[in-house]
Design a protein around this motif. Structure first.
Motif, PDB file in Angstrom:
ATOM      1  N   LEU A 153      34.315   7.002  34.108  1.00 17.91           N
ATOM      2  CA  LEU A 153      34.163   7.121  32.660  1.00 17.91           C
ATOM      3  C   LEU A 153      32.719   7.514  32.368  1.00 17.91           C
ATOM      4  O   LEU A 153      31.795   6.787  32.724  1.00 17.91           O
ATOM      5  N   LEU A 154      32.529   8.667  31.756  1.00 18.16           N
ATOM      6  CA  LEU A 154      31.165   9.144  31.519  1.00 18.16           C
ATOM      7  C   LEU A 154      30.935   9.321  30.029  1.00 18.16           C
ATOM      8  O   LEU A 154      31.679  10.044  29.366  1.00 18.16           O
ATOM      9  N   ASP A 155      29.890   8.658  29.525  1.00 21.97           N
ATOM     10  CA  ASP A 155      29.581   8.745  28.106  1.00 21.97           C
ATOM     11  C   ASP A 155      28.401   9.694  27.913  1.00 21.97           C
ATOM     12  O   ASP A 155      27.255   9.318  28.138  1.00 21.97           O
ATOM     13  N   GLU A 156      28.695  10.914  27.554  1.00 20.45           N
ATOM     14  CA  GLU A 156      27.687  11.952  27.354  1.00 20.45           C
ATOM     15  C   GLU A 156      26.691  12.051  28.506  1.00 20.45           C
ATOM     16  O   GLU A 156      25.510  11.780  28.343  1.00 20.45           O
ATOM     17  N   PRO A 157      27.165  12.444  29.662  1.00 21.29           N
ATOM     18  CA  PRO A 157      26.283  12.471  30.830  1.00 21.29           C
ATOM     19  C   PRO A 157      25.144  13.480  30.701  1.00 21.29           C
ATOM     20  O   PRO A 157      24.144  13.345  31.394  1.00 21.29           O
ATOM     21  N   GLU A 158      25.271  14.447  29.820  1.00 22.63           N
ATOM     22  CA  GLU A 158      24.214  15.462  29.748  1.00 22.63           C
ATOM     23  C   GLU A 158      23.166  15.156  28.681  1.00 22.63           C
ATOM     24  O   GLU A 158      22.148  15.827  28.623  1.00 22.63           O
ATOM     25  N   LEU A 191      37.176  10.633  32.821  1.00 21.47           N
ATOM     26  CA  LEU A 191      37.281  10.781  31.372  1.00 21.47           C
ATOM     27  C   LEU A 191      35.840  10.928  30.875  1.00 21.47           C
ATOM     28  O   LEU A 191      35.028  10.012  31.020  1.00 21.47           O
ATOM     29  N   ILE A 192      35.529  12.116  30.333  1.00 20.69           N
ATOM     30  CA  ILE A 192      34.135  12.440  30.028  1.00 20.69           C
ATOM     31  C   ILE A 192      33.966  12.722  28.544  1.00 20.69           C
ATOM     32  O   ILE A 192      34.656  13.583  27.989  1.00 20.69           O
ATOM     33  N   ILE A 193      33.056  11.990  27.919  1.00 22.99           N
ATOM     34  CA  ILE A 193      32.704  12.298  26.535  1.00 22.99           C
ATOM     35  C   ILE A 193      31.615  13.357  26.568  1.00 22.99           C
ATOM     36  O   ILE A 193      30.614  13.208  27.282  1.00 22.99           O
ATOM     37  N   THR A 194      31.815  14.439  25.835  1.00 27.27           N
ATOM     38  CA  THR A 194      30.750  15.430  25.794  1.00 27.27           C
ATOM     39  C   THR A 194      30.622  15.983  24.386  1.00 27.27           C
ATOM     40  O   THR A 194      31.602  16.261  23.708  1.00 27.27           O
ATOM     41  N   HIS A 195      29.378  16.094  23.963  1.00 29.90           N
ATOM     42  CA  HIS A 195      29.095  16.646  22.643  1.00 29.90           C
ATOM     43  C   HIS A 195      28.887  18.147  22.736  1.00 29.90           C
ATOM     44  O   HIS A 195      29.409  18.935  21.986  1.00 29.90           O
ATOM     45  N   THR A 196      28.089  18.496  23.734  1.00 27.23           N
ATOM     46  CA  THR A 196      27.647  19.881  23.827  1.00 27.23           C
ATOM     47  C   THR A 196      28.582  20.715  24.688  1.00 27.23           C
ATOM     48  O   THR A 196      28.625  21.929  24.560  1.00 27.23           O
ATOM     49  N   GLY A 197      29.315  20.053  25.565  1.00 29.73           N
ATOM     50  CA  GLY A 197      30.168  20.789  26.479  1.00 29.73           C
ATOM     51  C   GLY A 197      29.414  21.415  27.635  1.00 29.73           C
ATOM     52  O   GLY A 197      30.004  22.074  28.492  1.00 29.73           O
ATOM     53  N   ARG A 223      37.928  24.123  27.368  1.00 28.98           N
ATOM     54  CA  ARG A 223      37.048  25.218  26.943  1.00 28.98           C
ATOM     55  C   ARG A 223      37.470  25.823  25.602  1.00 28.98           C
ATOM     56  O   ARG A 223      36.640  26.231  24.797  1.00 28.98           O
ATOM     57  N   GLU A 224      38.761  25.881  25.397  1.00 31.24           N
ATOM     58  CA  GLU A 224      39.246  26.442  24.130  1.00 31.24           C
ATOM     59  C   GLU A 224      38.891  25.536  22.961  1.00 31.24           C
ATOM     60  O   GLU A 224      38.463  25.989  21.908  1.00 31.24           O
ATOM     61  N   ILE A 225      39.047  24.237  23.209  1.00 30.74           N
ATOM     62  CA  ILE A 225      38.685  23.283  22.143  1.00 30.74           C
ATOM     63  C   ILE A 225      37.197  23.430  21.822  1.00 30.74           C
ATOM     64  O   ILE A 225      36.806  23.536  20.669  1.00 30.74           O
ATOM     65  N   LEU A 226      36.413  23.475  22.893  1.00 29.79           N
ATOM     66  CA  LEU A 226      34.968  23.558  22.716  1.00 29.79           C
ATOM     67  C   LEU A 226      34.584  24.800  21.921  1.00 29.79           C
ATOM     68  O   LEU A 226      33.778  24.733  20.983  1.00 29.79           O
ATOM     69  N   GLU A 227      35.172  25.939  22.280  1.00 34.85           N
ATOM     70  CA  GLU A 227      34.846  27.171  21.569  1.00 34.85           C
ATOM     71  C   GLU A 227      35.233  27.085  20.102  1.00 34.85           C
ATOM     72  O   GLU A 227      34.509  27.518  19.211  1.00 34.85           O
TER      73      GLU A 227
END
Lengths: 245, 404
Positions: A153-158, A191-197, A223-227
């Motif tokens: 489980l990763l909460d905004e790793p970047e 399961l990764i939370i990402t804001h920026t993608g 990727r489609e969601i992100l775009e």
């Protein structure tokens, strides 16, 4: 691997998650998108079983076991691993000792991991004390490598990681999720939370979900969601989702 | 030394101390405790040895620059193993060197309170330690002040001198015989850190449950001298009250005072640390960490900036692990001129839930997580300690922490 059924969660009597359903198979990586406050972190914290997050309805099955009321440490031992977005500082406890707790394999395993990722200098330092944003992320991910969880489980790793270190963060996550293996040979899930993608530049995710007001409002190809979000923003994304087709 | 200390002391014999519960001196015996000299430490059984070890006392001359062991009123062992170093019972030092009396009662006044007065009027003994100019004494000097007889009052006076350019590490273990419950320890300590010298002083207290302890310490640090003090008290005791004063009188003088203490039920601690920054470029850091498992712990700290261009920081942290314990942090700063840079932080509370959950997310159960955090809280880290000393301090803390 993970099955969440009709999960309702409150924090201090305020409803935050409102009927989450989600299934992650072994070997799959999922990403969670959503505005601040939509409930993404709450979902991860609830999966880990922290006291503030009260499950009022629904259940969580992990590896076929109902873990809804299981204490945090038992979930960890069963194979759930969380990289915190903002972990606490623990004075007087060395990072080395924490890595050792994670690996359960003693000093050498912890040291070897640190060596792989140029982190030896941090072993003697107190946990998260005076760490930069990037160092915190690295420390969290190394702890997970040592823990070797079945579900990561990763909460905004970047977040807070500079470009130079982003690649290393990506590499560690790839290793955690066995991305070097063929799809069918992987058994670790994420399961990764990402804001920026950004993280999607380093690894492929199998499924994406958008959270909105405590619910999973949409599923799709990450990727489609992100775009879509990048082009139209969350508002439009949410409008699209809530408008009957 | 202008006056005879005994004359001055007589004026203070009924003076109550400014802080701490008042102790009735008449409750304690001044009889017995005249143990014979023990060259080979033969008079100690296994139980006594293991108890002494918890205060860091190993009963060996090996890997020690010198050793000094006082039981009750008698010096049982005193040996120097390294050149450049002098260690003597204080009474012998006063007889041998005329000049020692210039250091005797110079920083602490005999009439400060009834405890200093009593010690001046009726001294048992104590240690005199002196590192000669330029001597680098790597191995620690190990001293022990030991109450071996039930109900006894021990009166001690110590003097430590680090001559110019010397380096000296002293570890003092103060403890009681495993069978001793009640007693009183009065200890005067005067430290002189001369120009460019460096003195590390580590004191471990491991007393019986009914012991009252009243150390009275003062430290003078001259130009570019460094005084580092570590104080460790992890086991039950009736009461300890002390408020050592460090005066940084030479430019560039530096001090760090660290303490880690635990107040058990029925324990009353009133521990302070004052630093007067009296010369430019002096620096001070006071770090006090206390835990209560049911007792009362008053944690004082006072930094006084007397000249411009000084820097000092004070940190009091308290961890409350029971419903009944009290931690009272009293950090004070006094700037007497502009151009001082002084700060403090104080925090008292229980263990943060998020820290516990963080460790639980890594697989520790709740109790393991809490004790890991408490152990971390009760650890001391100082840059620049000799390896041997650091290991010894860590080992001592580990020993003392057992059963916490």
């Amino acid at each position: 691997m993970l099955q969440i059924e009709d999960l309702w969660v409150t924090i201090e009597d305020k409803e935050v998650l409102k009927g989450i359903n989600l299934e992650i198979q072994a070997g799959e990586t999922h990403t969670l998108f959503g505005k601040n406050g939509s409930g993404k972190s709450t979902l991860l914290m609830t999966l880990m079983g922290f006291a503030r997050y009260k499950v009022v309805q629904g259940q969580i099955l992990f590896k076929g076991t109902d873990i809804t009321q299981m204490p945090t440490h038992e979930r960890a031992r069963l194979g759930l691993g969380l990289a915190f977005q903002r972990p606490p500082t623990i004075r007087g406890v060395k990072t080395r000792d924490l890595l050792q707790v994670c690996s359960g394999k003693g000093r050498q395993a912890a040291e070897a991991l640190a060596f792989d990722y140029d982190f030896e200098g941090f072993l003697e330092r107190e946990i998260n004390y005076g760490f930069s944003g990037g160092e915190i992320k690295k420390s969290e991910l190394l702890q997970l490598l040592a823990q070797d969880p079945a579900l990561v489980l990763l909460d905004e790793p970047e977040s807070g990681v500079d470009l130079e270190n982003l690649q290393m963060v990506g590499e560690i996550i790839r290793r955690l999720l066995q991305k070097e293996r063929r799809r069918v040979d992987r058994d670790k899930s994420g399961l990764i939370i990402t804001h920026t993608g950004f993280i999607l530049n380093y690894l492929n995710a199998d499924k994406g979900h958008v959270m909105c007001d405590g619910q999973i409002a949409c599923h799709g190809i990450p990727r489609e969601i992100l775009e879509h979000i990048k082009e139209q923003g969350y508002e439009e994304c949410v409008r699209c989702l809530t408008t009957p087709k | 030394m202008p006056d005879d200390p005994k004359v001055t002391a007589a004026r203070g014999r009924d003076k109550k101390a400014a802080a701490g519960p008042d102790v009735d001196l008449k409750q304690y015996s001044r009889q017995g405790g005249d143990w014979a000299y023990d060259e080979q430490y033969q008079g100690f059984d296994a139980a006594e040895r293991s108890h002494l070890l918890k205060a860091g006392i190993e009963l060996t001359d090996e890997e020690h620059a010198a050793t000094f062991f006082q039981a009750d009123r008698a010096v049982m062992h005193c040996k120097v193993s390294q050149p450049g170093l002098e260690v003597l019972p204080i009474k012998e030092a006063l007889e041998r060197y005329e000049w020692v009396k210039d250091y005797y009662w110079r920083l602490v006044s005999p009439d400060s309170d009834k405890y200093t007065a009593q010690t001046a009027l009726d001294l048992d003994n104590g240690y005199f330690i002196r590192a000669l100019p330029g001597a680098k004494i790597v191995h620690p000097v190990e001293t022990c002040l030991y109450i071996r007889t039930e109900g006894l009052a021990q009166h001690v006076h110590n003097i430590v001198i680090a001559e110019p350019g010397s380096e000296l590490n002293v570890i003092t273990g103060c403890t009681t015989h495993p069978g001793v419950k009640a007693g009183l320890h009065l200890g005067i300590s005067e430290f002189y850190v001369k120009a460019g010298a460096r003195l590390n002083f580590t004191m471990v207290h491991n007393w019986g449950t009914d012991i009252h302890v009243r150390p009275r310490s003062a430290i003078l640090v001259e130009e570019k001298g460094t005084f580092i003090s570590n104080y460790i008290l992890l086991k039950p005791v009736k009461s300890v009250q002390m408020d050592p004063l460090v005066r940084l009188t030479g430019s560039g003088a530096v001090t760090t005072l660290q303490s880690i203490v635990v107040a058990h039920p029925d324990t009353e601690l009133d521990l302070g640390g004052r630093v007067y920054l009296e010369a430019p470029q002096t620096r001070a850091e006071v770090i006090a960490r206390s835990v209560t498992t049911g007792g009362k712990s008053i944690s004082r700290g006072h930094l006084v900036g007397k000249v411009p261009n000084v820097k000092a920081h004070l940190e009091c942290q308290g961890l409350i692990l029971s419903e009944t314990g009290i931690i009272h942090a009293i950090p004070e700063l006094t700037g007497e001129v502009a151009g001082v840079e002084m700060s403090h932080e104080a925090a008292v509370g229980k263990i943060a839930q998020e820290e516990i959950e963080y460790l639980m997310a890594r697989g520790l159960d709740e109790d393991e997580a809490a004790s890991t955090i408490v152990r971390g809280f009760l650890s001391i880290k100082i840059e620049g300690l000799p390896m041997a000393l650091e290991e010894e301090i860590e080992r001592t803390i580990r020993e003392a922490r057992k059963g916490l």
